[in-house]
Enzyme design. Structure first.
Site: not given
Ligand code: 7TS
Length: 415
Positions: A132, A235, A373
Site C-alpha cells: 500500500h 478495519k 492505493c
Molecule cells: N496498509 C494496507 C495494507 C492497507 O490496506 C491500508 C488501507 C493502509 C495500510 C492504510 O491504513 P490507514 O488506516 O492508515 O488508512 N487500505 C485501504 C484500502 O484498501 N481501501 O481503503 C483503504
C-alpha cells in the site's frame, strides 16, 4: 450457485453475528445493503458503538492528568484498552503498544524516528511490489532525506512475493525491511515469518504492515519476532482515527520521540526537556480517547468470536466467491496466490471497474474500484484499476450470489 448450502464451519452463526451490526439491515437504493468493501473499512458492532457513546455520555474527561474521578475512569479505560491490544497481538509488555491515528501514522512514526536516527546514506530499505502507498512513500521520503536506497521485492503473476529475489536483495547494506502481512489489492498472505527471519540474519529491522491482517488472522508478535507491527482500528470493527504501533521495547526506548508536546515529557525547562517513559514518549497531546476505548471494545468483540473461527469461515467464503467468479465469462482475477485472504480483485473484458462499481451500487452492493492505493500493483499487472470485493465474517454466501448476479447483469449492459 446454491446459496442455501450451509457453510460447514461449526458454531459460526453468521445470522446471529449480523444482528450486532445495525448498518447491515439498512437499504441502499431500495435494495438490502450488501457490504463488500471491508478492506477499506469494516462495519461496527453495537458493542463498539455503545462503548464509545458511554464514554461521551458517562465519563468524558481528559486522561493521565486529572485527580478527579472522571479523569481516573477515562484513564483506566484508556489503559485497559492498551492491555487488550497487548494481549491481542501477544506483545510482551503494554509499553510496546503505542496508540496512533492508524497504520499510516504508525509507519510514518517509524520512518521519522527509527529511520532518521539509524538509516544513513547508502543504506538500503527493502519494500515489496505489493505494498500500500503508506508502506512505500514514507520510506521514499526517508531515502530522499538521507540518501538511502529503496529496493523492491518483485511479485509473480499470481501476486506472490518472489522469495528468491528477496534473498538476493538482502545484504549487509540492508537496514530495514517493510512488508505487508496481507495485500489489500491482491489478498496475498505473505510469508512474514520467513521474511523476518531472513532479514534478521542480515541484522535488518522489520516493519510489518498489518492493516489487512488483524481482522482476518491471529497475530503473535513474539513468535513472529517482528520489530514493528502496525494496524488500524477501523478495519478491525473499531472506530476510525486510531491504530496501533507495536515496537520491541528496546527499539522504542532507543528511538527519539515523534512529536513534542504534552504527556510525552517528564520535565520541561528551557535548558533541557526530559522525555516520558514508554509508551507515553510517543503519545504527545490529547489522544483519541474515545477511539482507543472503542478499539478495546472491538478487540473484545472479535476475540470472543475467535480469529481462528473467523479465518476458517472467511476462507470458505473466499473459495465460494472465487469459484463463482470464475464461471463469469470475461472475468480475470488479479491475485491468485496460493495463500489468500478475503479479497477478490478482478477486471472484466469491456467493462471498466468504475462502471461496474456504479452499476453494483444501484443494486445495493458496495465494492471498491480503483488502484487501491497500490499503483505499483496495477503497473505490474498492466491494468489501470481493479474491482475489489472484500469480505468480513458477517458476509454470507447469499451476498456473494447477489454480487455474482450483479456482475452478470452489468455485463449485459456493456457487452
Ligand atoms: N496498509 C494496507 C495494507 C492497507 O490496506 C491500508 C488501507 C493502509 C495500510 C492504510 O491504513 P490507514 O488506516 O492508515 O488508512 N487500505 C485501504 C484500502 O484498501 N481501501 O481503503 C483503504
Amino acid at each position: 450457485m446454491n446459496s442455501t448450502a450451509a457453510l460447514t464451519t461449526p458454531a459460526f452463526n453468521v445470522d446471529a453475528l449480523r444482528q450486532d451490526f445495525p448498518i447491515l439491515s439498512r437499504a441502499v437504493r431500495g435494495k438490502p445493503l450488501v457490504y463488500l468493501d471491508n478492506a477499506a473499512t469494516s462495519q461496527k458492532p453495537t458493542q463498539v458503538i455503545e462503548t464509545i457513546s458511554r464514554y461521551y455520555s458517562e465519563y468524558n474527561s481528559n486522561i493521565h492528568r486529572g485527580v478527579h474521578s472522571l479523569s481516573e475512569e477515562a484513564t483506566s479505560a484508556y489503559e485497559a484498552a492498551r492491555e487488550k491490544c497487548q494481549s491481542f497481538i501477544n506483545a510482551s509488555s503494554d509499553k510496546e503498544i503505542i496508540f496512533v491515528k492508524g497504520t499510516t501514522e504508525a509507519i510514518n512514526l517509524v520512518a521519522n524516528t527509527y529511520g532518521r536516527a539509524n538509516i544513513k546514506a547508502g543504506d538500503e530499505i527493502i519494500v515489496s511490489w505489493m505494498e500500500h502507498h503508506s508502506n512505500i512513500v514514507p520510506w521514499q521520503m526517508l531515502c530522499e532525506q538521507n540518501g538511502a536506497v529503496l529496493k523492491v521485492i518483485p511479485i509473480n503473476d499470481a501476486g506472490e512475493l518472489i522469495m528468491d529475489e528477496y534473498r538476493k536483495l538482502l545484504s549487509s547494506k540492508t537496514k530495514l525491511v517493510a512488508v505487508g502481512h496481507i495485500s489489500n489489492a491482491l489478498g496475498s498472505i505473505n510469508p512474514i515469518k520467513e521474511i523476518i527471519d531472513l532479514a534478521h540474519q542480515h541484522d535488518a529491522v522489520v516493519v510489518i504492515d498489518g492493516a489487512q491482517a488483524t481482522p482476518h488472522t491471529s497475530i503473535d508478535v513474539q513468535s513472529l519476532d517482528c520489530d514493528f507491527y502496525a494496524f488500524s482500528s477501523h478495519k478491525l470493527f473499531g472506530p476510525t482515527g486510531v491504530g496501533v504501533l507495536y515496537g520491541k521495547q528496546a527499539l522504542l526506548e532507543a528511538m527519539p520521540p515523534y512529536q513534542g508536546g504534552g504527556d510525552m515529557i517528564k520535565m520541561v525547562t528551557f535548558e533541557k526537556t526530559m522525555y516520558n517513559e514508554l509508551p507515553h514518549k510517543f503519545e504527545a497531546g490529547t489522544p483519541n480517547i474515545a477511539g482507543v476505548i472503542g478499539l478495546g471494545a472491538a478487540i473484545d468483540y472479535v476475540s470472543e468470536i475467535g480469529l481462528d473461527a473467523i479465518a476458517t469461515y472467511e476462507h470458505e467464503l473466499l473459495e465460494y466467491a472465487t469459484e463463482a467468479a470464475l464461471t463469469i465469462d470475461g472475468l480475470r482475477l488479479i491475485g491468485t496466490a496460493r495463500n489468500k485472504a478475503s479479497i477478490l480483485s478482478f477486471v472484466m473484458d469491456k467493462v471498466h471497474p468504475h462502471d461496474l462499481g456504479t452499476i453494483l451500487d444501484h443494486n445495493g452492493i458496495a465494492i471498491r474500484t480503483g488502484h487501491h492505493c497500490a499503483m505499483p500493483v496495477m503497473d505490474r499487472f498492466e491494468i489501470p484499476a481493479t474491482a475489489r470485493a472484500s469480505f468480513a465474517f458477517y458476509n454470507t454466501k447469499h451476498e456473494i450470489d447477489v454480487l455474482i448476479e450483479g456482475i452478470e447483469n452489468a455485463k449485459k449492459v456493456f457487452c
